[in-house]
Design a protein around this motif. Structure first.
Motif, short mmCIF file in Angstrom:
data_model
loop_
_atom_site.label_atom_id
_atom_site.label_comp_id
_atom_site.label_asym_id
_atom_site.label_seq_id
_atom_site.Cartn_x
_atom_site.Cartn_y
_atom_site.Cartn_z
N MET A 37 8.06 0.06 8.96
CA MET A 37 6.77 0.74 9.13
C MET A 37 6.80 2.07 8.41
O MET A 37 7.79 2.79 8.45
N GLN A 38 5.67 2.40 7.80
CA GLN A 38 5.52 3.69 7.17
C GLN A 38 4.07 4.12 7.35
O GLN A 38 3.21 3.29 7.64
N PRO A 39 3.79 5.40 7.22
CA PRO A 39 2.41 5.85 7.41
C PRO A 39 1.45 5.10 6.48
O PRO A 39 1.72 4.90 5.30
N GLY A 40 0.35 4.65 7.06
CA GLY A 40 -0.65 3.89 6.32
C GLY A 40 -0.57 2.39 6.56
O GLY A 40 -1.48 1.65 6.18
N SER A 41 0.50 1.91 7.17
CA SER A 41 0.65 0.48 7.45
C SER A 41 -0.26 0.08 8.61
O SER A 41 -0.42 0.82 9.57
N GLY A 42 -0.80 -1.12 8.53
CA GLY A 42 -1.57 -1.67 9.64
C GLY A 42 -0.65 -2.41 10.58
O GLY A 42 0.24 -3.15 10.15
N VAL A 81 3.90 -5.85 12.00
CA VAL A 81 3.44 -5.00 10.90
C VAL A 81 2.70 -5.92 9.95
O VAL A 81 3.25 -6.92 9.47
N LEU A 82 1.43 -5.62 9.69
CA LEU A 82 0.56 -6.49 8.91
C LEU A 82 0.47 -6.03 7.46
O LEU A 82 0.57 -4.83 7.17
N SER A 83 0.25 -7.00 6.59
CA SER A 83 0.01 -6.64 5.19
C SER A 83 -1.39 -6.00 5.09
O SER A 83 -2.22 -6.15 5.99
N ASP A 84 -1.64 -5.30 4.01
CA ASP A 84 -2.93 -4.63 3.85
C ASP A 84 -4.08 -5.62 3.85
O ASP A 84 -5.12 -5.38 4.45
N ASP A 85 -3.90 -6.76 3.16
CA ASP A 85 -4.96 -7.77 3.10
C ASP A 85 -5.26 -8.34 4.48
O ASP A 85 -6.42 -8.49 4.87
N ILE A 94 -13.00 -7.73 5.79
CA ILE A 94 -13.03 -7.75 4.33
C ILE A 94 -12.15 -8.88 3.83
O ILE A 94 -10.95 -8.91 4.10
N GLU A 95 -12.76 -9.80 3.11
CA GLU A 95 -11.99 -10.90 2.51
C GLU A 95 -11.51 -10.46 1.14
O GLU A 95 -12.23 -9.84 0.38
N HIS A 96 -10.28 -10.80 0.81
CA HIS A 96 -9.69 -10.35 -0.46
C HIS A 96 -9.59 -11.51 -1.43
O HIS A 96 -8.77 -12.40 -1.25
N ASP A 97 -10.42 -11.52 -2.45
CA ASP A 97 -10.35 -12.43 -3.58
C ASP A 97 -10.11 -13.88 -3.18
O ASP A 97 -9.06 -14.44 -3.45
#
Length: 164
Positions: A37-42, A81-85, A94-97
């Motif tokens: 985990m790092q700052p900004g992670s979901g 810990v989730l990926s950004d998408d 928000i759906e990604h591509d």
């Protein structure tokens, strides 16, 4: 003692060893996940709350759950810990591509026939009318139904009843 007598005990000890080994392996994977985990992670907490990591310390994590809402959690309370998408899809919708998964508007591209759609429609023997009936047809249908209902009902006479 013979080997046959000791065999069940050996199998039992081996099974216990394998179970504790797999449990330790899962705990190690969870610890590694929490350490990445790092700052900004979901993240998703074990309680099911989704938030963004604001700060990470040795044993605690400061999460941003919304505008002006900062929450302090223990590190072991982080479930994933989730990926950004994935985080954007779950939290913001928000759906990604996903263009490769889009179903075409024209279903004829999904069939393997060489016959165009216009020729296929012309080859049907009988056309099905899905339109609304005219008011005159509806009125005649209602009149026939009402006539059938009155014929089925027995006529009553004044003052007399068949009920006992």
């Amino acid at each position: 003692m013979s080997l046959v007598t000791l065999l069940p005990f050996i199998v039992l000890i081996g099974a216990m060893f394998l179970m504790t080994r797999s449990a330790k392996k899962k705990q190690q994977q969870a610890a590694d996940m929490r350490n990445q985990m790092q700052p900004g992670s979901g993240v998703r907490t074990i309680g099911g709350m989704y938030a963004t990591v604001k700060e990470v310390s040795d044993d605690t994590v400061l999460l941003d759950a919304g505008p002006g809402v900062d929450l302090l959690f223990a590190k072991n309370a982080i479930g994933a810990v989730l990926s950004d998408d994935e985080y954007n899809r779950i939290v913001h919708g928000i759906e990604h591509d996903l263009k490769s998964d889009v179903v075409p508007d024209d279903a004829s591209s999904l069939t393997e026939t060489d016959e165009p759609a216009a020729d296929a429609a012309a080859s049907d023997d009988k056309a099905v009318d899905l339109g609304k009936k005219d008011e005159a047809e509806e009125a005649s249908d209602d009149a026939v139904a009402a006539e059938a209902k009155t014929d089925a009902e027995p006529k009553k006479t004044d003052g007399e009843s068949d009920a006992k």
